[in-house]
Design a protein around this motif. Structure first.
Motif, PDB file in Angstrom:
ATOM      1  N   ARG A 170       0.818  -1.227   0.000  1.00  0.00           N
ATOM      2  CA  ARG A 170       0.000   0.000   0.000  1.00  0.00           C
ATOM      3  C   ARG A 170       0.850   1.274   0.000  1.00  0.00           C
ATOM      4  N   GLY A 171       1.883   1.275  -0.823  1.00  0.00           N
ATOM      5  CA  GLY A 171       2.733   2.458  -0.932  1.00  0.00           C
ATOM      6  C   GLY A 171       2.604   3.118  -2.285  1.00  0.00           C
ATOM      7  N   ASN A 172       3.580   3.953  -2.613  1.00  0.00           N
ATOM      8  CA  ASN A 172       3.513   4.736  -3.843  1.00  0.00           C
ATOM      9  C   ASN A 172       4.030   4.002  -5.082  1.00  0.00           C
ATOM     10  N   LYS A 173       4.785   2.911  -4.882  1.00  0.00           N
ATOM     11  CA  LYS A 173       5.335   2.187  -6.034  1.00  0.00           C
ATOM     12  C   LYS A 173       4.228   1.545  -6.865  1.00  0.00           C
ATOM     13  N   VAL A 174       3.248   0.943  -6.185  1.00  0.00           N
ATOM     14  CA  VAL A 174       2.143   0.316  -6.915  1.00  0.00           C
ATOM     15  C   VAL A 174       1.384   1.371  -7.714  1.00  0.00           C
ATOM     16  N   LYS A 175       1.095   2.499  -7.108  1.00  0.00           N
ATOM     17  CA  LYS A 175       0.382   3.571  -7.803  1.00  0.00           C
ATOM     18  C   LYS A 175       1.158   4.051  -9.026  1.00  0.00           C
ATOM     19  N   LYS A 176       2.461   4.208  -8.863  1.00  0.00           N
ATOM     20  CA  LYS A 176       3.286   4.667  -9.991  1.00  0.00           C
ATOM     21  C   LYS A 176       3.308   3.636 -11.113  1.00  0.00           C
ATOM     22  N   PHE A 177       3.453   2.356 -10.755  1.00  0.00           N
ATOM     23  CA  PHE A 177       3.467   1.298 -11.762  1.00  0.00           C
ATOM     24  C   PHE A 177       2.140   1.266 -12.514  1.00  0.00           C
ATOM     25  N   GLU A 178       1.043   1.412 -11.795  1.00  0.00           N
ATOM     26  CA  GLU A 178      -0.277   1.432 -12.431  1.00  0.00           C
ATOM     27  C   GLU A 178      -0.390   2.589 -13.415  1.00  0.00           C
ATOM     28  N   GLU A 179       0.054   3.758 -13.022  1.00  0.00           N
ATOM     29  CA  GLU A 179      -0.023   4.932 -13.894  1.00  0.00           C
ATOM     30  C   GLU A 179       0.818   4.732 -15.155  1.00  0.00           C
ATOM     31  N   LEU A 180       2.017   4.231 -14.985  1.00  0.00           N
ATOM     32  CA  LEU A 180       2.908   4.011 -16.127  1.00  0.00           C
ATOM     33  C   LEU A 180       2.345   2.942 -17.069  1.00  0.00           C
ATOM     34  N   PHE A 181       1.785   1.895 -16.491  1.00  0.00           N
ATOM     35  CA  PHE A 181       1.285   0.792 -17.323  1.00  0.00           C
ATOM     36  C   PHE A 181       0.023   1.201 -18.067  1.00  0.00           C
ATOM     37  N   ALA A 182      -0.861   1.927 -17.412  1.00  0.00           N
ATOM     38  CA  ALA A 182      -2.075   2.403 -18.084  1.00  0.00           C
ATOM     39  C   ALA A 182      -1.714   3.246 -19.307  1.00  0.00           C
ATOM     40  N   LYS A 183      -0.743   4.117 -19.147  1.00  0.00           N
ATOM     41  CA  LYS A 183      -0.290   4.948 -20.267  1.00  0.00           C
ATOM     42  C   LYS A 183       0.351   4.091 -21.353  1.00  0.00           C
ATOM     43  N   PHE A 184       1.099   3.082 -20.942  1.00  0.00           N
ATOM     44  CA  PHE A 184       1.817   2.209 -21.877  1.00  0.00           C
ATOM     45  C   PHE A 184       0.849   1.484 -22.814  1.00  0.00           C
ATOM     46  N   VAL A 185      -0.260   0.971 -22.275  1.00  0.00           N
ATOM     47  CA  VAL A 185      -1.209   0.212 -23.096  1.00  0.00           C
ATOM     48  C   VAL A 185      -2.383   1.062 -23.581  1.00  0.00           C
ATOM     49  N   GLY A 186      -2.416   2.336 -23.200  1.00  0.00           N
ATOM     50  CA  GLY A 186      -3.432   3.233 -23.715  1.00  0.00           C
ATOM     51  C   GLY A 186      -4.803   3.093 -23.092  1.00  0.00           C
TER      52      GLY A 186
END
Length: 372
Positions: free
Chosen positions: A31-47
């Motif tokens: 429940r930290g910031n790494k999961v949130k960052k990974f989610e944001e990056l991945f959402a952008k990656f796959v559109g």
């Protein structure tokens, strides 16, 4: 003594090791910031608008089918030729899998055969993009015509969003896997992506024991599961995503070497490309003309400390699905693939001499097999 050649090996560098170390030193493991960052990056990656990180592709599929309100006695069309997790998640919710045979070239669900199996009880299609090749975009038309929801199982494929790569564009939600044999890895891990806010909200809550999204983290508002991704896994995923282009390029170079060396060998065929959607390679495989030839190849490669595996055992042959009345012979194309498709060693770092050795062994076996 010959050196063992593994089937796969994840590409892990100093960046991932440093990232994991930083998380451990922070003492914030969930429940930290790494999961949130990974989610944001991945959402952008796959559109896609939303990405929800989970502990595995299987967990992602389970949450997604619940988000789509697929439930007991519903009928969902699915391939019998996939990793068993694709269908297991249906049984978790007492959903009836309706297996449909596959196309002999793409190995994906055959749209024409799917239409034949649609009934008043059919609620959706779980579309697996098998061995990295996207399923047919015809399923968009089928879903619209018959008012069905599609869930995309993209656990074996990964590619940045492009019009020429239809994955994530066919269904209401798509699920990815980051297991250690996939294009990028988080050791274990998966991701659900969608443009549907309600699906995203449900999955985000249900992955963490049904917690609400308000500041009171002990407010459980729905029945949930412990399917969340850890900070350690997300930290690895962030670094892996940065390396995607390099990993993809390196693996495509290995594919080219295998294809050149194997293309003229009688008795086997290399991976099919349909000229429309490019395959995303997490695995390299061949298909043999017969099961006997495949078995001879496996035996000889094993004797030379070279690891292989067949992809995949047919799902309807497993006990939990036989109980539903399925039996051998129901899906002849899928069963033939199960007997004749073989995965070969495929990872960044495999040496040219090792690839050449594998090709040489296969070539010799095929030549001798043809003479018999």
């Amino acid at each position: 003594m010959s050196t063992n050649i593994p089937l796969y090996r994840p590409y892990i560098g100093k960046e991932e090791i440093k990232a994991v170390g930083n998380v451990l030193r922070s003492r914030v493991l969930i429940r930290g910031n790494k999961v949130k960052k990974f989610e944001e990056l991945f959402a952008k990656f796959v559109g896609k608008k939303y990405a929800i990180a989970v502990f595995s592709g299987t967990g992602g599929l389970h949450l997604a089918i619940k988000a789509l309100n697929w439930g007991e006695n519903d009928e969902i069309i699915i391939t019998p030729y996939s990793y068993i997790a694709s269908a297991n998640v249906l049984l978790y919710e007492k959903i009836k899998p309706i297996f449909v045979d596959v196309d002999p070239h793409s190995f994906n669900l055959d749209p024409d055969e799917v239409i034949k199996k649609i009934s008043p009880k059919t609620k959706g299609i779980l579309l697996v993009h098998i061995l990295g090749l996207p399923g047919s975009e015809k399923f968009q038309e089928i879903a619209k015509k018959y008012k069905l929801d599609i869930l995309e199982d993209a656990c074996e494929t990964l590619h940045p969003h492009k019009n020429s790569f239809p994955v994530t564009n066919i269904g209401k939600a798509t699920v990815y896997s980051f297991a250690d044999n996939k294009l990028i890895t988080t050791a274990q891990g998966g991701m659900i992506v969608t443009d549907d806010e309600k699906i995203a909200e449900y999955c985000r809550s249900a992955r963490d024991q049904g917690r609400s999204n308000d500041p009171d983290w002990l407010n459980h508002v729905i029945l949930g599961f412990n399917y969340k991704m850890s900070e350690l896994e997300a930290a690895i995923g962030i670094e892996q995503l940065k390396k995607f282009n390099f990993i993809k390029e390196q693996k495509e170079n290995i594919v080219k070497k295998y294809n050149i060396g194997l293309k003229n060998i009688k008795g086997i065929s290399t991976p099919y490309e349909n000229g429309q959607s490019k395959r995303s390679y997490f695995s390299y495989f061949i298909q043999t003309e017969t099961k006997e030839l495949k078995d001879k190849i496996v035996e000889n490669l094993s004797q030379n400390s070279i690891n292989t595996t067949k992809y995949f055992p047919c799902i309807h042959h497993f006990p939990q699905f036989k109980k539903l009345g399925f039996q051998k012979g129901d899906f002849p194309i899928a069963e033939h693939l199960s007997e004749t498709v073989l995965a070969l060693p495929f990872y960044i770092g495999i040496k040219d001499r090792e690839i050449n050795k594998i090709i040489s062994i296969i070539s010799n076996i095929c030549c001798n097999y043809k003479k018999n």
